[in-house]
Each structure stands twice: as structure tokens, then as C-alpha cells.
Write a protein that holds these residues in place. Structure first.
Motif, PDB file in Angstrom:
ATOM      1  N   SER A 131       7.600  11.093  28.698  1.00 11.03           N
ATOM      2  CA  SER A 131       6.875  11.788  27.627  1.00 11.03           C
ATOM      3  C   SER A 131       7.772  11.980  26.410  1.00 11.03           C
ATOM      4  O   SER A 131       8.926  12.409  26.535  1.00 11.03           O
ATOM      5  CB  SER A 131       6.395  13.159  28.120  1.00 11.03           C
TER       6      SER A 131
ATOM      7  N   PHE B 291       7.984  14.182  23.238  1.00 12.68           N
ATOM      8  CA  PHE B 291       7.370  15.417  22.729  1.00 12.68           C
ATOM      9  C   PHE B 291       7.470  15.530  21.202  1.00 12.68           C
ATOM     10  O   PHE B 291       8.358  14.947  20.571  1.00 12.68           O
ATOM     11  CB  PHE B 291       8.040  16.634  23.388  1.00 12.68           C
TER      12      PHE B 291
ATOM     13  N   SER C  61      11.884  15.572  31.962  1.00  8.62           N
ATOM     14  CA  SER C  61      10.925  14.463  31.896  1.00  8.62           C
ATOM     15  C   SER C  61      11.308  13.340  32.859  1.00  8.62           C
ATOM     16  O   SER C  61      10.475  12.791  33.571  1.00  8.62           O
ATOM     17  CB  SER C  61      10.863  13.929  30.466  1.00  8.62           C
TER      18      SER C  61
END
Length: 203
Positions: free
Chosen positions: A8, A10, A62
């Protein structure tokens, strides 16, 4: 170690990078990718080191989540394969049982067919057959043969229990034997007592 296929990115990364010059942005983006996919930790100084210090903790989380998800996915796939194999083996066992049952049923049907064939093999004799057979056993009585033939012809060549006759020659011999025994003169009680008396006298 399970290789990570995705992670991911962010919005906080974007916010931390957007204040940097293009050269620093590029260096940090490459560092993020190398850190996640190849486990390479960059050695930054100055502004880059500050931004990296903000991004690295969330990257670790993550990476950990992605790694665990992949591990779980592999475990699930292995479990699915195991269940599939078990189901396959179970189905195979059921097929083997069914095949055995089919073979058993086939054997039973074959036995039944053989019995039926044997029971239908009988061909009723003609009167001439019976007369010829009676002569072969030194019993020359055509009238008796006709009586035997007429009796069994009228009842459909079955015995007293209603079962189809298989061997009429043996049946004929038994008829003759029984009738011979019936035709023997029966001894009276007095004769039997007298014979017993004579035997005792001889002793």
C-alpha cells in the motif's frame, strides 16, 4: 521468506515527498520500492533521511501485512489442495466400492442365469424314449412306461413339490424300484414270529 507482490502506498508518503525537489523525490521513491521488494535499506542524509524516518515505520507494517497475507494465502491453497486430494481419494474409494458391488451383483446375476439355464435345459422325453430306456435296464413293460409318461406329461414334468424334473431317467428307476418293493408279498405277523422262533432255535 515469502516474496511480496504488492504493498500500500499511503497519502502520507505523498505529503512527505511533495515538498522535496524532484531529485530527492525520485531517490526516495526508488528507495521505497527497493526496501519493500528487495529488503534494501537506504543510507540517506539530510532532508532525505528525515523523510525516510517518517515513511519507514509504515512501510515495515505494510511489508509485514503483505507477507502474512501471502503466507496465509499459500496455507489456504495448500489446505484446498489437501481437501481436494482427500475428496478425490474419497471419491476413488467410493468408486472402488461401487465397482466391487457391481462385480458382486454381476456374479449373483450370472449364478441366477446359470441356475435358470440349468432349470430350462430339461427336454421332456417322448413315450418312445421311456420305452427304449426301460429296455436298456431290462424292464420290458410298455404299459408301465405309458403310465409313467401320462402321469408326468399331465403335471407338466414337475415333482410333488412343483419343482421341474431334471433327470427323468433317475425318476423312472425310482418308480420301478418302489413298485417292485410294493409288489413283494407282505409277511404276516405270524410268519415273522415263526421266523424269529426258528432263529432262536438255531442259536
Amino acid at each position: 521468506m515469502n516474496k511480496i507482490e504488492s504493498f500500500s502506498f499511503f497519502r502520507s508518503y505523498h505529503e512527505a515527498l511533495k515538498e522535496l525537489c524532484d531529485r530527492d523525490k525520485k531517490a526516495l521513491l526508488v528507495a521505497i520500492v527497493n526496501y519493500v521488494f528487495d529488503d534494501i535499506t537506504p543510507d540517506f542524509k539530510g532532508n532525505r533521511k528525515c523523510v525516510w524516518a517518517l515513511i519507514e515505520p509504515t512501510l515495515k507494517v505494510s511489508k509485514s501485512k503483505a507477507s502474512n497475507a501471502r503466507k496465509k494465502s499459500n496455507e489456504n491453497q495448500n489446505e484446498i489442495k489437501l481437501k481436494s486430494n482427500q475428496k478425490h481419494n474419497s471419491n476413488f474409494d467410493l468408486l472402488r466400492i461401487k465397482d466391487k458391488e457391481k462385480d458382486k451383483d454381476k456374479g449373483i446375476k450370472e449364478c441366477e442365469r446359470n441356475i435358470k439355464e440349468k432349470s430350462t435345459d430339461f427336454t421332456p422325453p417322448t413315450l418312445a424314449d421311456i420305452i427304449n430306456f426301460s429296455k436298456s435296464i431290462d424292464f420290458n413293460d410298455e404299459e408301465y412306461c405309458e403310465r409313467f409318461y401320462n402321469h408326468y406329461q399331465s403335471v407338466g414334468w414337475v415333482n410333488g413339490a412343483g419343482i421341474k424334473i431334471q433327470d427323468w431317467k433317475l425318476l423312472f428307476k425310482n418308480w420301478v424300484k418302489k413298485d417292485k418293493e410294493k409288489s413283494k408279498p407282505q409277511k404276516s405277523k405270524m410268519d415273522l414270529v415263526f421266523e424269529q422262533f426258528l432263529e432262536e432255535e438255531d442259536d
